[in-house]
Design an enzyme around this catalytic site. Sequence first.
Site, PDB file in Angstrom:
ATOM      1  N   TRP A 164     -14.538  12.206   4.819  1.00  0.00           N
ATOM      2  CA  TRP A 164     -13.401  11.959   4.910  1.00  0.00           C
ATOM      3  C   TRP A 164     -12.788  13.418   5.885  1.00  0.00           C
ATOM      4  CZ3 TRP A 164     -11.117   7.351   4.685  1.00  0.00           C
ATOM      5  CH2 TRP A 164     -11.716   6.518   4.121  1.00  0.00           C
ATOM      6  N   GLU A 168     -10.227   4.424   9.960  1.00  0.00           N
ATOM      7  CA  GLU A 168     -10.797   4.003   8.700  1.00  0.00           C
ATOM      8  C   GLU A 168     -11.305   2.461   8.536  1.00  0.00           C
ATOM      9  OE1 GLU A 168      -7.443   6.784   6.340  1.00  0.00           O
ATOM     10  OE2 GLU A 168      -6.740   4.683   7.125  1.00  0.00           O
ATOM     11  N   GLU A 208       2.897   9.527  -0.325  1.00  0.00           N
ATOM     12  CA  GLU A 208       1.740   9.267  -0.875  1.00  0.00           C
ATOM     13  C   GLU A 208       0.817  10.323  -1.291  1.00  0.00           C
ATOM     14  OE1 GLU A 208      -2.508   7.774   1.536  1.00  0.00           O
ATOM     15  OE2 GLU A 208      -0.383   7.751   2.373  1.00  0.00           O
ATOM     16  N   GLU A 213       0.743  -1.142  -0.046  1.00  0.00           N
ATOM     17  CA  GLU A 213       0.094   0.062  -0.076  1.00  0.00           C
ATOM     18  C   GLU A 213       1.038   1.464  -0.045  1.00  0.00           C
ATOM     19  OE1 GLU A 213      -3.265   2.205   2.742  1.00  0.00           O
ATOM     20  OE2 GLU A 213      -2.727   0.350   3.288  1.00  0.00           O
ATOM     21  N   ARG A 214       0.502   2.162  -1.024  1.00  0.00           N
ATOM     22  CA  ARG A 214       1.495   3.228  -0.982  1.00  0.00           C
ATOM     23  C   ARG A 214       2.928   2.836  -1.280  1.00  0.00           C
ATOM     24  NH1 ARG A 214      -2.853   5.903  -2.766  1.00  0.00           N
ATOM     25  NH2 ARG A 214      -4.503   5.844  -1.404  1.00  0.00           N
ATOM     26  N   GLU A 225       4.616  22.438  -3.279  1.00  0.00           N
ATOM     27  CA  GLU A 225       3.416  23.101  -2.705  1.00  0.00           C
ATOM     28  C   GLU A 225       2.485  24.042  -3.651  1.00  0.00           C
ATOM     29  OE1 GLU A 225       2.954  25.429   1.609  1.00  0.00           O
ATOM     30  OE2 GLU A 225       4.861  25.299   0.696  1.00  0.00           O
ATOM     31  N   ASP A 264      -3.133  14.349   7.394  1.00  0.00           N
ATOM     32  CA  ASP A 264      -2.615  13.061   6.715  1.00  0.00           C
ATOM     33  C   ASP A 264      -1.340  13.475   5.811  1.00  0.00           C
ATOM     34  OD1 ASP A 264      -2.140  10.265   6.137  1.00  0.00           O
ATOM     35  OD2 ASP A 264      -4.122  10.170   5.032  1.00  0.00           O
TER      36      ASP A 264
END
EC number: 3.2.1.139
Length: 836
Positions: free
Chosen positions: A553, A297, A404, A173-174, A522, A376
């Site tokens: 979320w 989650e 991520e 995952e990721r 950014e 996150d």
Amino acid sequence: MRFFSLLPALLVGLATAEDGSQAWLRYAPVPNANRYHSLPLSIVALNSTKSSPVYTAGQELQKGIKGIFQEQLNVNSAGKGSSSIIVGTIDAYSKAYGDCDEFKELEDDGFYLSTEGRDVKIIGKNERGALYGAFEYLSRLAQGNFASDSYLANPHAPIRWTNEWDNMDGSIERGYGGPSIFFQNGYVADNVTRAAEYARLLASIRINGIIINNVNANVTLLSARNIEGLGRLADVMRPYGVQLGISLNFSSPQSFGGLSSYDPLDPSVDAWWTNTTNTIYKRVPDMAGYLVKANSEGQPGPLTYNRTLADGANMFARAVKPHGGVIMFRAFVYDNHINESNWKNDRANAAVEFFKDLDGKFDENVVVQIKYGPIDFQVREPASPLFSTLRNTSTSIELQVTPEYLGQNCHLVYLAPLWKEILDFDTRADNKSSKVSNIISGQRFKRPLGGSAGVVNVGTNTTWLGSHLAMSNLYAYGALAWDPSADSVDILREWIRLTFGFDEKVSDTIIEMSMKSWPAYENYSGNLGIQTLTDIIYTHFGPNPASQDGNGWGQWTRADKFSIGMDRTVKNGTGNAGQYSPEVAQRYENIETTPDNLLLWFHHVNYTQKLKSGKSVIQHFYDAHYEGAATAQTFVSLWESLKGKVDEERYNHIMFRQVFQAGHSLVWRDSINQFYHNLSEIPDEAKRVGNHPYRIEAEKMSLDGYKTYAVNPFHTASGYTAIVTTTNSTTGTATTTVPFDSGAYDIAINYYDLIGGKASYEVSLNNRTIGAWRGDLEDKLGHAPSIYLDGHSATRITFKGVEVTKGDTLKIVGRPDGIEPAPIDYVSFLPPGVVD
């Protein structure tokens, strides 16, 4: 003492092909070795047990010196005659050579290194410290540092772990560097060679623990076959001082063990975990401990039974305590079904709300693992207020080496400056200096444990992370976990020397690119504290600002026609600002004292709100996205300047990614700007947004076998529309007459590269082919791919310096494959130096 002859110039000057597998442990020959006076004649490793890190240190010293100086030194377990490199623990050194006062201030994992006098002394408080000292010495040699000096080095914090998110089926995952090195087909992999090589890399940056499986843990990891596999992994990592740990699924007693519940206060559940833990420790006696993700989650946890998170953590703590194990309990607990229509709701409040009343109720061997920001791993967040909330609980910081939300190693983003900003942040607890770095070390609140956890996700790719330049982030993570005061540029320069050699042009160029990379990302992804405006409900890779809102979320922007931003003030908003200490809270509560780069994190404002720069919020958005994408274009020319100075294999690999980033940054730029331009209906003062004079939209070309397609999200296509073949077996042709003046142009074609097919394309002018390509980025990039035409699959290819005559016929032929219908967005004819 042995004097070196001059190494042949060719030996140190050739840029030979490298695949990245040795990372910063290449031990390449050092130029001008004759300038360095001497090296001891042998290596004395004061432990001959092959599973000992001291034995490993001796072998590593032998290997490193052979590579750097082409000298073969013998390794002995004792010796008092000739000059030696002596490596061992304090106790072993004292027995062999007598007590020495220089070592008295060493702490666990710390080391003493002296290159003064006849012998080189590398002495660790423990065996792991001795190995760290050996790597330190070799790093100095590999960088051409032969200064005579002596010093102590102690770790800032005792816990320096990585978290790997590997799944039992071998996926990660990721993870963007290939399949798992730990698991395959539901079991621990039979071949653990790669795991040993990874442990070596981790030891060289002083990482002492590794959680090998996904925090969304699979219960079958606890099967007898897999526990035996854990033992095999631990056996090959033990010589490097890297302790194995695992993530647990909270429901295991019920879903795997056959009990009727997984209630942490049920004695049978408690006993089940104790027995299971004892079984694991029997095979892995030095297991670091457990990592637990609970009630987050959709993961099971103690709240299911109206028990507290501390009840759940302490159940595991009791099980591992007799074995000296640690429980890392993630603070990433939140409800992912919260209602956005309630102005007071805020996911950013969750960690403090869940944990503040539990402070002091966790057992001493529990460490609460806190993500650096309240949401996150975003491109910019304030430091989590939970760091200063937990005064009687050991804590660690969770950082993410695998980016991520920050380009997934297809965009260059050097993360050390971001991490430094958080680590250096002063939470001002009790109106006293309370830097995050000093909280997680245990120093500020006098806690026994603490440290860092870095989500890394290495894979089988020879580059480990899928990108050569991304390895600077793993190196920097280790450096900052050991010493948070280290400088981002110094870390980077050291990594470059070890990875690419001594050429100052190479070093200066990579430093320039890397230090500009986070600000650039950014700028073209999400600025002013609005978060990374990616698709949060799909791949987390490309742009999709609308996905942030309208769901449970909680990564909301609350953007509407007139305004944007989360009101997190106490006075009018969610109260998140009030979770910080009074000094910090006052700063964030007041819009005048809130820094602009966090304005939209803490305040909901009109698009016309003036920033300290004098620009409006919306104009800053437009300008920043153009500036960030423009910076990404410079990375291509900067890297091109290194041709011939970096080996061809790595040069080409990095060039491919920089070209991709340059193109994808334009997708980000146009997508975000178009979205907010449409939403606010406020024009760009510079008249750039939506105005692309060098483009020919594909849907406006003459189409045969192609049809128009309304792209969703609409802003991820120029003009909101692309073309796709009429069927998945029909060849499409798009033609147009070139309206631009005759001359040399770079012809850029934006298209969509979907997973599930590899369409082929050919572009020609007056039937003269100028280029051809395939939609096969899924084989070349490690990012999470997409099956849709969207901001994740959008990309571009450019053919440079094409001679064009006004009136020429441009033709693109697309041949679909699988589910990929050879989609095209637009074609740009770019004069030299122009980016549309």
